[in-house]
Design an enzyme around this catalytic site. Structure first.
Site, PDB file in Angstrom:
ATOM      1  N   ASP A  13       0.808  -1.225   0.000  1.00  0.00           N
ATOM      2  CA  ASP A  13       0.000   0.000   0.000  1.00  0.00           C
ATOM      3  C   ASP A  13       0.840   1.275   0.000  1.00  0.00           C
ATOM      4  OD1 ASP A  13      -2.220  -1.673   0.114  1.00  0.00           O
ATOM      5  OD2 ASP A  13      -2.244  -1.657   2.308  1.00  0.00           O
ATOM      6  N   GLY A  40      -4.602  -4.248  -3.827  1.00  0.00           N
ATOM      7  CA  GLY A  40      -5.587  -3.221  -4.151  1.00  0.00           C
ATOM      8  C   GLY A  40      -4.811  -1.970  -4.488  1.00  0.00           C
ATOM      9  N   HIS A  41      -4.775  -1.618  -5.762  1.00  0.00           N
ATOM     10  CA  HIS A  41      -3.980  -0.472  -6.218  1.00  0.00           C
ATOM     11  C   HIS A  41      -4.930   0.636  -6.656  1.00  0.00           C
ATOM     12  CE1 HIS A  41      -0.373  -3.358  -7.114  1.00  0.00           C
ATOM     13  NE2 HIS A  41      -0.771  -3.375  -5.870  1.00  0.00           N
TER      14      HIS A  41
END
Ligand code: GDP
Ligand code: IMO
Ligand code: MG
Length: 424
Positions: A13, A40-41
């Protein structure tokens, strides 16, 4: 034109989505090489926000071919849902997006096992997306290649074998696996559409590199979550470091010309495991709030703490960083003082190394900087930063031994100081 690898230097993250999006403006191809829907980008352009989990963050740049490499584990239903969302936003038409036929499938029984394990005493705080069990199947030589999507009979036989193997594990965990019919039903509606995107990704990438194209390899997770080099066992199950680009995309090390490491100006971690510079006070809470530090996949609050320079130096060594992208500097605005861990004390001895094997006994030694209160978001050059923020940034660069390639001062694409292109 040699390839460029971008990887996280911390526990994930770090802002890979944003930086990959910026660099992909000039890239012909962007390749994910590790991990799966645990990633999760986040991509933000104006009022639009998009979180990609399997699709490379180059998806916003129409000229860039997107590739999901064989080092990945791919959940067909999740990928299909992601493609449907991209299509709804008009981001898929006319785009090239390919899936390696040697990537491994995550199927509903992997998710079931991951979830059952996380209910028990051995929980490590995974994303419960089936990533660990899918990589276990791969290493056990029982995994299912995405190529099996071409052939339903082969797929069914492989799933039958996998269910037989996992059934006793599920029973021991006090749960049940989905049935063969359930698993087949989950894949059936998306099988053909995904099969149409299968290719020999390693050849595709090799061809692009040989043709002198600009190829960017997008890391997922981060160095300290790497299965070999992270804070084991509190890690993910893949090779998240730069070397993972070679194994996970099928390119030789000689084809990589530049490695960029990403670090926040502080540290976060989601899930369990050691985190020596963690803050359990109001400052930690303020950073969580200012940085919107909530998981982009699970929504869990991220643990927050000060920047760990020994950890950054360690990441520099195992990845061979040529340069750094320092993100989320703006989040520290308003703190009366800003700290960075510069060394550790372990059993009465001081060390500048990251004491990976002794983190339970390691005490961080901090350097304290006066804080700043100016809004940094408009900064486009280092000279635009207030002197105190600039001093902090220069210190990070000097202590890590890496030149700065990017300083990110906001989540928007434009809120960025771009100092150097990794493509030269
Ligand atoms: P990734 O997994 O490394 O791509 O990072 P995530 O997308 O999971 O988390 C990073 C978060 O920080 C996202 O919400 C980004 O929009 C946001 N972000 C990235 N860079 C910056 C920055 O410089 N400042 C601020 N305030 N937010 C940023
Ligand atoms: P991106 O690419 C942050 C963490 C999980 C857990 C551990 C193992 O967005 O930076 P897993 O589901 O992989 O078996 O979980 O790894 N984790 C991440 N943390 N960012 C990620 O990805 C992560 N992917 C996995 O929280 O601690
Ligand atoms: Mg993320």
């Amino acid at each position: 034109m040699p390839g460029v690898v971008i990887v996280g230097a911390q526990w994930g993250d770090e802002g890979k989505g944003k930086v990959v999006d910026i660099y992909t403006e000039h890239a012909d191809m962007v390749v994910r090489f590790a991990g799966g829907p645990n990633a999760g980008h986040t991509l933000v352009v104006g009022a639009d926000k998009l979180v990609v989990r399997l699709v490379p963050s180059g998806i916003l740049r129409p000229q860039s071919t997107c590739v999901l490499g064989q080092g990945m584990v791919v959940d067909p239903a999740t990928l299909a849902a992601e493609l449907a969302e991209l299509s709804r936003r008009g981001l898929l038409e006319g785009r090239e997006l390919w899936l390696s036929d040697r990537a491994h499938l995550i199927l509903p029984y992997h998710v079931a096992i991951d979830t059952l394990r996380e209910r028990g005493a051995g929980a490590i705080g995974t994303t419960k997306r089936g990533v660990g069990p899918a990589y276990e199947d791969k290493a056990a030589r029982l995994g299912i290649h995405a190529g099996a999507l071409r052939d339903p009979a082969r797929l069914e036989a492989a799933i039958t074998r996998a269910l037989a193997r996992w059934a006793p594990v599920a029973r021991d965990l006090g749960g049940e696996l989905p049935s063969l019919a359930d698993v087949m039903a989950a894949v059936a509606p998306v099988r053909e559409a995904l099969a149409a995107r299968l290719t020999d990704a390693a050849s595709l990438v090799d061809g692009a590199l040989r043709a002198g194209k600009k190829v960017l390899f997008e890391g997922a997770q981060g160095t300290l979550l790497d299965v070999d080099h992270g804070t084991y066992p509190f890690v993910t199950s893949s090779s998240a470091i730069a070397g993972g680009a070679c194994t996970g995309a099928g390119v030789g090390p000689t084809r990589i010309g530049c490695v960029v490491g990403l670090t926040k100006a502080y540290t976060t971690r989601v899930g369990g495991g050691p985190f020596p510079t963690e803050l359990h006070d109001d400052v930690g809470e303020a950073i969580r709030k200012a940085g919107s530090e909530f998981g982009s996949v699970t929504g869990r609050p991220r643990r927050t703490g000060w920047l760990d320079l020994p950890a950054l130096r360690y990441a520099t060594v195992v990845n061979g960083f040529d340069g750094l992208a320092l993100t989320k500097l703006d989040v520290l605005t308003g703190q009366p003082e800003v700290r960075a861990c510069v060394a550790y004390e372990v059993d009465g001895r001081e060390t500048r190394d990251f004491p990976l094997a002794d983190l339970d006994r390691a005490r961080p030694i901090y350097r304290t900087f006066p804080g700043w209160s100016e809004d940094l978001r408009g900064a486009r050059r280092l000279e635009d930063l207030p002197a105190r923020a600039r001093a902090f940034v220069d210190f990070v660069s000097a202590e890590s031994g890496c030149p700065l390639f990017v300083v990110s001062v906001g989540y928007e694409r434009d809120d960025t100081i771009v100092l150097r292109s990794p493509f030269g």
